[in-house]
Motif scaffolding. Structure first.
Motif, PDB file in Angstrom:
ATOM      1  N   UNK A  64      46.769  30.256  83.513  1.00 17.48           N
ATOM      2  CA  UNK A  64      45.457  29.814  82.681  1.00 17.48           C
ATOM      3  C   UNK A  64      44.904  31.088  82.250  1.00 17.48           C
ATOM      4  N   UNK A  65      44.920  32.150  82.879  1.00 22.22           N
ATOM      5  CA  UNK A  65      44.121  33.358  82.797  1.00 22.22           C
ATOM      6  C   UNK A  65      44.876  34.142  81.753  1.00 22.22           C
ATOM      7  N   UNK A  66      46.281  34.261  81.821  1.00 23.33           N
ATOM      8  CA  UNK A  66      46.998  34.962  80.685  1.00 23.33           C
ATOM      9  C   UNK A  66      46.838  34.148  79.330  1.00 23.33           C
ATOM     10  N   UNK A  94      49.023  44.190  79.676  1.00 25.15           N
ATOM     11  CA  UNK A  94      48.402  42.845  79.922  1.00 25.15           C
ATOM     12  C   UNK A  94      48.626  42.272  81.433  1.00 25.15           C
ATOM     13  N   UNK A  95      50.010  42.495  81.807  1.00 29.40           N
ATOM     14  CA  UNK A  95      50.633  41.978  82.892  1.00 29.40           C
ATOM     15  C   UNK A  95      50.034  42.984  84.047  1.00 29.40           C
ATOM     16  N   UNK A  96      49.976  44.180  83.897  1.00 30.48           N
ATOM     17  CA  UNK A  96      49.405  45.158  84.783  1.00 30.48           C
ATOM     18  C   UNK A  96      47.752  44.912  84.955  1.00 30.48           C
ATOM     19  N   UNK A  97      47.244  44.410  83.838  1.00 30.21           N
ATOM     20  CA  UNK A  97      45.826  44.390  84.034  1.00 30.21           C
ATOM     21  C   UNK A  97      45.295  43.300  85.255  1.00 30.21           C
ATOM     22  N   UNK A  98      46.295  42.327  85.436  1.00 31.24           N
ATOM     23  CA  UNK A  98      45.997  41.413  86.578  1.00 31.24           C
ATOM     24  C   UNK A  98      46.489  41.728  87.825  1.00 31.24           C
ATOM     25  N   UNK A  99      47.162  42.920  88.007  1.00 34.60           N
ATOM     26  CA  UNK A  99      47.574  43.257  89.233  1.00 34.60           C
ATOM     27  C   UNK A  99      46.648  43.799  90.457  1.00 34.60           C
ATOM     28  N   UNK A 154      53.602  39.237  89.199  1.00 34.62           N
ATOM     29  CA  UNK A 154      53.825  40.314  88.140  1.00 34.62           C
ATOM     30  C   UNK A 154      55.119  39.848  87.241  1.00 34.62           C
ATOM     31  N   UNK A 155      56.057  39.178  87.558  1.00 32.01           N
ATOM     32  CA  UNK A 155      57.011  38.701  86.631  1.00 32.01           C
ATOM     33  C   UNK A 155      56.416  37.256  85.934  1.00 32.01           C
ATOM     34  N   UNK A 156      55.937  36.643  86.741  1.00 33.03           N
ATOM     35  CA  UNK A 156      55.405  35.584  85.945  1.00 33.03           C
ATOM     36  C   UNK A 156      54.432  35.899  84.653  1.00 33.03           C
ATOM     37  N   UNK A 157      53.405  37.056  85.151  1.00 29.45           N
ATOM     38  CA  UNK A 157      52.429  37.510  84.225  1.00 29.45           C
ATOM     39  C   UNK A 157      53.346  38.154  82.957  1.00 29.45           C
ATOM     40  N   UNK A 158      54.350  38.829  83.374  1.00 30.69           N
ATOM     41  CA  UNK A 158      55.158  39.122  82.172  1.00 30.69           C
ATOM     42  C   UNK A 158      55.696  38.243  81.017  1.00 30.69           C
ATOM     43  N   UNK A 159      56.223  37.275  81.776  1.00 31.03           N
ATOM     44  CA  UNK A 159      56.704  36.075  81.079  1.00 31.03           C
ATOM     45  C   UNK A 159      55.660  35.466  80.163  1.00 31.03           C
ATOM     46  N   UNK A 160      54.530  35.137  80.668  1.00 28.79           N
ATOM     47  CA  UNK A 160      53.437  34.520  79.999  1.00 28.79           C
ATOM     48  C   UNK A 160      53.005  35.450  78.791  1.00 28.79           C
TER      49      UNK A 160
END
Length: 176
Positions: A64-66, A94-99, A154-160
């Motif tokens: 939802x966030x990404x 973008x993915x790293x911003x959620x880490x 992290x992997x899911x954030x990259x995929x999204x």
């Protein structure tokens, strides 16, 4: 065999002495080992289920966030692409911003679980008839689960975040 006493010898002596009056015999050590194997399996299944449920919650929130972030910042991403940023860099950014948030939440979850897991397991084991039990919590195991959750997130954030590839700089500039 403990303290020089062999339980099989005692059972054999009792069988010889009382013969047909004994209906059955049981080795307490074998019974306890079987119970510990069963409870060890239950504990492993419960820990696996907690990991899966935690992972699913993290993935749902990340989804939802990404998705919302990309939708709200699509103009910005178009401008970034126009000035030379590559899709790969934007996806990684973008993915790293959620880490930081994910690492912090996993750390808090890990610390809390170290204190809550034992009372929770005690309550569960009471339903099996064990009134007093204690489960040692492996700090290494908790750390491995935490690292696993962070890597999966992290992997899911990259995929999204791969949706950023579909954003074109030209379309963002023409819309205005």
């Amino acid at each position: 065999m403990e303290n020089g006493i062999n339980e099989n010898e005692i059972l054999d002596e009792a069988t010889e002495k009382y013969g047909e009056h004994i209906q059955s015999t049981a080795s307490m050590n074998d019974t306890m080992e079987a119970m510990l194997v069963t409870f060890s399996g239950i504990t492993t299944v419960m820990m696996t289920m907690m990991f899966v449920i935690s992972g699913m919650v993290i993935l749902l929130v990340l989804f939802l966030m990404v998705r919302t972030l990309i939708y709200n910042k699509r103009k910005d991403y178009g401008i970034y692409k126009a000035i030379g940023f590559t899709s790969g860099k934007l996806i990684l950014q973008t993915a790293l911003s959620f880490m930081p948030t994910i690492v912090l939440s996993v750390a808090v979850f890990s610390v809390v679980s170290c204190f809550v897991a034992n009372p929770y397991m005690n309550a569960m084991m009471r339903s099996f008839g064990m009134m007093k039990c204690s489960f040692p919590i492996s700090i290494t195991g908790v750390a491995i689960i935490g690292v696993g959750l962070v890597l999966i997130a992290f992997a899911f954030a990259v995929l999204q975040a791969r949706r950023i590839r579909r954003i074109e700089a030209y379309c963002m500039l023409v819309e205005e």
